[in-house]
Scaffold this active site. Structure first.
Site, PDB file in Angstrom:
ATOM      1  N   CYS A  99      -2.546   3.001   9.006  1.00  0.00           N
ATOM      2  CA  CYS A  99      -3.559   2.035   8.565  1.00  0.00           C
ATOM      3  C   CYS A  99      -4.782   2.048   9.479  1.00  0.00           C
ATOM      4  O   CYS A  99      -5.890   1.765   9.032  1.00  0.00           O
ATOM      5  CB  CYS A  99      -2.978   0.626   8.564  1.00  0.00           C
ATOM      6  SG  CYS A  99      -1.598   0.402   7.459  1.00  0.00           S
TER       7      CYS A  99
ATOM      8  N   HIS B 274       0.871  -1.186   0.000  1.00  0.00           N
ATOM      9  CA  HIS B 274       0.000   0.000   0.000  1.00  0.00           C
ATOM     10  C   HIS B 274       0.906   1.234   0.000  1.00  0.00           C
ATOM     11  O   HIS B 274       1.954   1.227   0.666  1.00  0.00           O
ATOM     12  CB  HIS B 274      -0.846   0.077   1.287  1.00  0.00           C
ATOM     13  CG  HIS B 274      -2.150  -0.655   1.245  1.00  0.00           C
ATOM     14  ND1 HIS B 274      -2.699  -1.206   2.386  1.00  0.00           N
ATOM     15  CD2 HIS B 274      -3.040  -0.891   0.247  1.00  0.00           C
ATOM     16  CE1 HIS B 274      -3.866  -1.772   2.076  1.00  0.00           C
ATOM     17  NE2 HIS B 274      -4.092  -1.591   0.796  1.00  0.00           N
TER      18      HIS B 274
HETATM   19  N1  ARG Z   1      -3.770  -7.040   6.528  1.00  0.00           N
HETATM   20  C1  ARG Z   1      -4.181  -5.834   5.869  1.00  0.00           C
HETATM   21  C2  ARG Z   1      -4.090  -6.003   4.373  1.00  0.00           C
HETATM   22  O1  ARG Z   1      -3.165  -6.611   3.928  1.00  0.00           O
HETATM   23  C3  ARG Z   1      -3.368  -4.689   6.353  1.00  0.00           C
HETATM   24  C4  ARG Z   1      -3.825  -3.381   5.827  1.00  0.00           C
HETATM   25  C5  ARG Z   1      -2.981  -2.250   6.328  1.00  0.00           C
HETATM   26  N2  ARG Z   1      -3.518  -1.011   5.997  1.00  0.00           N
HETATM   27  C6  ARG Z   1      -2.887  -0.046   5.340  1.00  0.00           C
HETATM   28  N3  ARG Z   1      -3.470   1.100   5.198  1.00  0.00           N
HETATM   29  N4  ARG Z   1      -1.700  -0.240   4.790  1.00  0.00           N
HETATM   30  O2  ARG Z   1      -4.924  -5.549   3.633  1.00  0.00           O
END
Ligand code: ARG
Length: 273
Positions: free
Chosen positions: A264, A168
């Site tokens: 996140c 991300h």
């Molecule tokens: N386990 C989640 C995923 O892989 C973590 C998300 C983390 N959020 C973020 N904004 N990077 O989607």
């Protein structure tokens, strides 16, 4: 010299948090997660926002959606307009309607768009004064970048992520001052041409080391002065202080096991401009 401005955030308590599937390299379902500690760390983050004078709204967690604590992924709100999310993985798809329902029930009904293309909210969209920076490569579709530009009426800059640990945008880049165009990022997470774009747009950016990136140090939230960031990212504190920011280290170790940290867990609700 740095001025904090009051923010409104949306968070979701980790009531059902666990690592039961694997959709990024941080997640190992065979490793134990301390749920009580995860909740304690999340509450500490929420309380720090409130102590700094920010408003924290709460989204009800749903059983069976262990990643819902990562509220940043559920929508993107700019100028009071809400672009809903559409998740890349089936494990998370049901989070999107829960966010839409929250916005419809909280005064945003006329400003909500259900997206056509895959986008994981603020996981892949970062808002600066001049642009919306948008990640692609692992989750959000490049088509969602156009969709965001048309919906928000702000120029969207597409950036390509190339390292699966930084799946991300908000794992590799963080906006430090959104009244200006001040960011920090880890160049190694981006394709060579995206690095060129970033260097051109942000010649004065704070560049993070691979060590600080690898402990999710870029997954930070700034109010223009206070920068809440993972405690593990010790190397970022001094460069932040040198720029006049006040680093606020927070321990999010349990949430790191799912590949998420401070940012996140925090969706920003940006008011009409
Ligand atoms: N386990 C989640 C995923 O892989 C973590 C998300 C983390 N959020 C973020 N904004 N990077 O989607």
């Amino acid at each position: 010299m740095r001025i904090a401005t009051p923010r409104r955030y949306l968070m979701c308590p980790p009531a059902y948090f666990r690592v039961s599937y694997c959709i990024n390299p941080w997640m190992d379902p065979s490793k134990p997660v301390d749920q009580a500690l995860a909740l304690f760390q999340w509450e500490d983050l929420r309380d720090r926002y409130r102590a700094l004078g920010h408003t924290v709204e709460l989204l009800d967690p749903l059983a069976g959606l262990p990643d819902m604590v990562f509220a940043a992924n559920g929508a993107t709100v700019v100028d009071g307009r809400v672009l809903g999310a559409r998740f890349a993985h089936p494990e998370r798809t049901q989070e999107a309607p829960a966010h839409l329902a929250w916005f419809r029930a909280h005064g945003f009904a006329d400003e909500v768009r259900e997206p056509e293309h895959v986008n994981e909210g603020e996981g892949d969209f970062a808002v600066t004064a001049s642009w919306i920076l948008a990640g692609q490569g692992f989750r959000s579709s490049p088509l969602a970048h156009d969709e965001a530009q048309v919906f928000f009426g702000r120029p969207v800059i597409s950036l390509e992520l190339t390292d699966p640990r930084y799946y991300h945008l908000d794992t590799a880049l963080s906006v430090l001052d959104d009244a200006a165009d001040e960011i920090m990022y880890y160049p190694g997470a981006f394709s060579p041409t995206s690095r060129e774009v970033l260097a051109r747009l942000f010649p004065d950016a704070l560049l993070a080391t691979s060590e600080d990136a690898a402990v999710l140090g870029l997954n930070a939230v700034s109010d223009g002065r206070n920068v809440l960031l993972p405690r593990s990212a010790a190397g970022l504190r001094e460069p932040l202080r040198a720029r006049g920011f006040a680093p606020v280290p927070v321990d999010m170790s349990e949430l790191h096991k799912a590949g998420g940290s401070v940012k996140c867990c925090t969706q920003e609700l940006r008011p009409p401009g």
